[in-house]
Motif scaffolding. Sequence first.
Motif, PDB file in Angstrom:
ATOM      1  N   ARG A   1      -6.724  16.635  58.545  1.00 55.71           N
ATOM      2  CA  ARG A   1      -8.004  17.321  58.286  1.00 55.71           C
ATOM      3  C   ARG A   1      -9.183  16.462  58.778  1.00 55.71           C
ATOM      4  NH1 ARG A   1      -9.047  21.735  55.517  1.00 55.71           N
ATOM      5  NH2 ARG A   1      -6.898  21.805  54.729  1.00 55.71           N
ATOM      6  N   ALA A   2      -9.053  15.145  58.624  1.00 51.88           N
ATOM      7  CA  ALA A   2     -10.133  14.263  59.071  1.00 51.88           C
ATOM      8  C   ALA A   2     -10.279  14.276  60.601  1.00 51.88           C
ATOM      9  CB  ALA A   2      -9.889  12.849  58.594  1.00 51.88           C
ATOM     10  N   GLY A   3      -9.162  14.411  61.295  1.00 54.23           N
ATOM     11  CA  GLY A   3      -9.210  14.384  62.759  1.00 54.23           C
ATOM     12  C   GLY A   3      -9.517  15.714  63.405  1.00 54.23           C
ATOM     13  N   TRP A   4      -9.330  16.789  62.659  1.00 53.47           N
ATOM     14  CA  TRP A   4      -9.460  18.141  63.237  1.00 53.47           C
ATOM     15  C   TRP A   4     -10.916  18.581  63.204  1.00 53.47           C
ATOM     16  CZ3 TRP A   4      -5.866  20.373  66.023  1.00 53.47           C
ATOM     17  CH2 TRP A   4      -5.945  21.745  66.299  1.00 53.47           C
ATOM     18  N   ARG A   5     -11.661  18.115  64.176  1.00 54.19           N
ATOM     19  CA  ARG A   5     -13.087  18.458  64.283  1.00 54.19           C
ATOM     20  C   ARG A   5     -13.312  19.055  65.650  1.00 54.19           C
ATOM     21  NH1 ARG A   5     -12.779  17.580  59.605  1.00 54.19           N
ATOM     22  NH2 ARG A   5     -13.856  16.019  58.328  1.00 54.19           N
ATOM     23  N   ILE A   6     -13.393  20.362  65.738  1.00 56.66           N
ATOM     24  CA  ILE A   6     -13.531  21.042  67.029  1.00 56.66           C
ATOM     25  C   ILE A   6     -14.987  21.387  67.252  1.00 56.66           C
ATOM     26  CG2 ILE A   6     -12.835  23.024  68.412  1.00 56.66           C
ATOM     27  CD1 ILE A   6     -10.277  23.087  66.691  1.00 56.66           C
ATOM     28  N   ASN A   7     -15.573  20.760  68.277  1.00 50.97           N
ATOM     29  CA  ASN A   7     -16.980  21.055  68.595  1.00 50.97           C
ATOM     30  C   ASN A   7     -17.235  20.845  70.081  1.00 50.97           C
ATOM     31  OD1 ASN A   7     -17.240  18.148  68.821  1.00 50.97           O
ATOM     32  ND2 ASN A   7     -17.520  18.087  66.595  1.00 50.97           N
TER      33      ASN A   7
ATOM     34  N   ASP B   1      -5.850   4.980  62.330  1.00 52.52           N
ATOM     35  CA  ASP B   1      -4.996   5.973  61.681  1.00 52.52           C
ATOM     36  C   ASP B   1      -4.444   6.865  62.789  1.00 52.52           C
ATOM     37  OD1 ASP B   1      -3.851   8.181  60.462  1.00 52.52           O
ATOM     38  OD2 ASP B   1      -5.445   8.450  58.983  1.00 52.52           O
ATOM     39  N   PRO B   2      -3.266   6.558  63.307  1.00 57.98           N
ATOM     40  CA  PRO B   2      -2.751   7.295  64.465  1.00 57.98           C
ATOM     41  C   PRO B   2      -2.481   8.770  64.190  1.00 57.98           C
ATOM     42  CG  PRO B   2      -1.068   5.839  63.586  1.00 57.98           C
ATOM     43  CD  PRO B   2      -2.339   5.492  62.878  1.00 57.98           C
ATOM     44  N   VAL B   3      -2.217   9.139  62.946  1.00 59.31           N
ATOM     45  CA  VAL B   3      -2.016  10.556  62.639  1.00 59.31           C
ATOM     46  C   VAL B   3      -3.345  11.297  62.741  1.00 59.31           C
ATOM     47  CG1 VAL B   3      -1.268  12.205  60.880  1.00 59.31           C
ATOM     48  CG2 VAL B   3       0.009  10.077  61.224  1.00 59.31           C
ATOM     49  N   ARG B   4      -4.384  10.681  62.216  1.00 58.33           N
ATOM     50  CA  ARG B   4      -5.719  11.251  62.394  1.00 58.33           C
ATOM     51  C   ARG B   4      -6.062  11.343  63.884  1.00 58.33           C
ATOM     52  NH1 ARG B   4     -11.495   9.367  59.692  1.00 58.33           N
ATOM     53  NH2 ARG B   4     -12.815  10.506  61.138  1.00 58.33           N
ATOM     54  N   ASP B   5      -5.715  10.290  64.634  1.00 55.85           N
ATOM     55  CA  ASP B   5      -6.021  10.287  66.064  1.00 55.85           C
ATOM     56  C   ASP B   5      -5.276  11.395  66.798  1.00 55.85           C
ATOM     57  OD1 ASP B   5      -7.554   8.091  65.433  1.00 55.85           O
ATOM     58  OD2 ASP B   5      -6.162   6.633  66.285  1.00 55.85           O
ATOM     59  N   LEU B   6      -4.030  11.666  66.393  1.00 58.26           N
ATOM     60  CA  LEU B   6      -3.281  12.770  66.994  1.00 58.26           C
ATOM     61  C   LEU B   6      -3.995  14.097  66.771  1.00 58.26           C
ATOM     62  CD1 LEU B   6       0.412  11.856  66.139  1.00 58.26           C
ATOM     63  CD2 LEU B   6      -0.463  12.385  68.433  1.00 58.26           C
ATOM     64  N   ALA B   7      -4.468  14.311  65.554  1.00 55.58           N
ATOM     65  CA  ALA B   7      -5.203  15.541  65.257  1.00 55.58           C
ATOM     66  C   ALA B   7      -6.501  15.596  66.052  1.00 55.58           C
ATOM     67  CB  ALA B   7      -5.481  15.637  63.760  1.00 55.58           C
ATOM     68  N   ALA B   8      -7.176  14.445  66.176  1.00 54.66           N
ATOM     69  CA  ALA B   8      -8.431  14.404  66.925  1.00 54.66           C
ATOM     70  C   ALA B   8      -8.205  14.695  68.407  1.00 54.66           C
ATOM     71  CB  ALA B   8      -9.090  13.041  66.741  1.00 54.66           C
ATOM     72  N   LEU B   9      -7.102  14.187  68.960  1.00 48.05           N
ATOM     73  CA  LEU B   9      -6.776  14.479  70.351  1.00 48.05           C
ATOM     74  C   LEU B   9      -6.492  15.971  70.535  1.00 48.05           C
ATOM     75  CD1 LEU B   9      -4.522  11.385  71.100  1.00 48.05           C
ATOM     76  CD2 LEU B   9      -6.709  11.897  72.214  1.00 48.05           C
ATOM     77  N   GLY B  10      -5.800  16.553  69.558  1.00 50.01           N
ATOM     78  CA  GLY B  10      -5.535  17.990  69.619  1.00 50.01           C
ATOM     79  C   GLY B  10      -6.817  18.804  69.562  1.00 50.01           C
ATOM     80  N   SER B  11      -7.738  18.400  68.703  1.00 49.39           N
ATOM     81  CA  SER B  11      -8.991  19.146  68.596  1.00 49.39           C
ATOM     82  C   SER B  11      -9.845  18.949  69.851  1.00 49.39           C
ATOM     83  CB  SER B  11      -9.758  18.743  67.335  1.00 49.39           C
ATOM     84  OG  SER B  11     -10.168  17.401  67.388  1.00 49.39           O
ATOM     85  N   ALA B  12      -9.774  17.757  70.465  1.00 50.61           N
ATOM     86  CA  ALA B  12     -10.503  17.530  71.716  1.00 50.61           C
ATOM     87  C   ALA B  12      -9.940  18.406  72.829  1.00 50.61           C
ATOM     88  CB  ALA B  12     -10.429  16.052  72.105  1.00 50.61           C
ATOM     89  N   TYR B  13      -8.624  18.564  72.841  1.00 54.04           N
ATOM     90  CA  TYR B  13      -7.974  19.444  73.816  1.00 54.04           C
ATOM     91  C   TYR B  13      -8.500  20.871  73.662  1.00 54.04           C
ATOM     92  CZ  TYR B  13      -4.103  21.831  76.218  1.00 54.04           C
ATOM     93  OH  TYR B  13      -3.357  22.606  77.067  1.00 54.04           O
ATOM     94  N   LEU B  14      -8.584  21.320  72.411  1.00 59.08           N
ATOM     95  CA  LEU B  14      -9.070  22.671  72.165  1.00 59.08           C
ATOM     96  C   LEU B  14     -10.545  22.801  72.511  1.00 59.08           C
ATOM     97  CD1 LEU B  14      -7.181  23.396  68.859  1.00 59.08           C
ATOM     98  CD2 LEU B  14      -7.123  24.833  70.892  1.00 59.08           C
ATOM     99  N   ALA B  15     -11.340  21.785  72.183  1.00 58.21           N
ATOM    100  CA  ALA B  15     -12.761  21.824  72.512  1.00 58.21           C
ATOM    101  C   ALA B  15     -12.961  21.930  74.016  1.00 58.21           C
ATOM    102  CB  ALA B  15     -13.458  20.582  71.957  1.00 58.21           C
ATOM    103  N   ASN B  16     -12.121  21.232  74.777  1.00 60.50           N
ATOM    104  CA  ASN B  16     -12.206  21.311  76.227  1.00 60.50           C
ATOM    105  C   ASN B  16     -11.884  22.722  76.719  1.00 60.50           C
ATOM    106  OD1 ASN B  16     -12.283  19.732  78.920  1.00 60.50           O
ATOM    107  ND2 ASN B  16     -10.352  20.852  79.041  1.00 60.50           N
ATOM    108  N   ALA B  17     -10.857  23.333  76.146  1.00 62.51           N
ATOM    109  CA  ALA B  17     -10.484  24.693  76.547  1.00 62.51           C
ATOM    110  C   ALA B  17     -11.583  25.689  76.196  1.00 62.51           C
ATOM    111  CB  ALA B  17      -9.178  25.098  75.869  1.00 62.51           C
ATOM    112  N   LEU B  18     -12.220  25.500  75.038  1.00 65.19           N
ATOM    113  CA  LEU B  18     -13.298  26.402  74.625  1.00 65.19           C
ATOM    114  C   LEU B  18     -14.522  26.248  75.522  1.00 65.19           C
ATOM    115  CD1 LEU B  18     -13.037  25.936  70.758  1.00 65.19           C
ATOM    116  CD2 LEU B  18     -12.402  27.981  72.049  1.00 65.19           C
ATOM    117  N   ALA B  19     -14.764  25.020  75.986  1.00 65.64           N
ATOM    118  CA  ALA B  19     -15.921  24.764  76.838  1.00 65.64           C
ATOM    119  C   ALA B  19     -15.688  25.239  78.270  1.00 65.64           C
ATOM    120  CB  ALA B  19     -16.242  23.268  76.840  1.00 65.64           C
TER     121      ALA B  19
END
Length: 202
Positions: A196-202, A77-95
């Motif tokens: 929503r499925a891809g947006w998991r920031i941790n 699901d490339p749209v989910r993957d786009l959201a997941a990449l965005g959340s990974a970007y944010l997780a990296n910035a937070l870390a």
Amino acid sequence: MGRTRNPAVRSMLIERAAQMVAAREPVTLRGLVAGTEVSTMAVYTYFDGIDGLWRAVRQEGFTRLAARLAHVPDTGDPVRDLAALGSAYLANALAEPDLYRVMFDAGFELEDAPAADATLERLVTAVASARDLGRFRAEVDALELATQSWVIGHGLAALVATGPLPAEALDHGIPMLTALFVGAGDEPQLCARSVRAGWRIN
């Protein structure tokens, strides 16, 4: 005679500089080598001076980002993957909030700009996949939409990881990305579920 270089020393100096940035300590030659078995000359041996070290630290920020993005799976699901990449970007910035600041300090060139550009290429590939699957319109420019998606993530990162907004503001990424992707042609309800499925920031 050429100077002998030990990759472990180079990595140690980059890591110490990143730690000093995170601790908000001034990055000085003496501070970098304090408590180590290397002299201040090592900064010149490995980086040709403090400016070269800063270039390496900037590059390290993108290297760590690339490593985090590499752990984002292709779900089909490339749209989910786009959201997941965005959340990974944010997780990296937070870390790595202080290293994140250095990443975008344009006062120092990157050691390997193409490697840094490859982090955006992950988004471009996901957009192209969504377009090819019919989730986005055929005329959507993959680089343009990927850049717009990155702008949303970077704005949130700047305002939360290194700025004034609380972590709860990260939730704004869901409606913003959904609106962006619906504007590119995705079906609203399907898009909302994917984002929503891809947006998991941790």
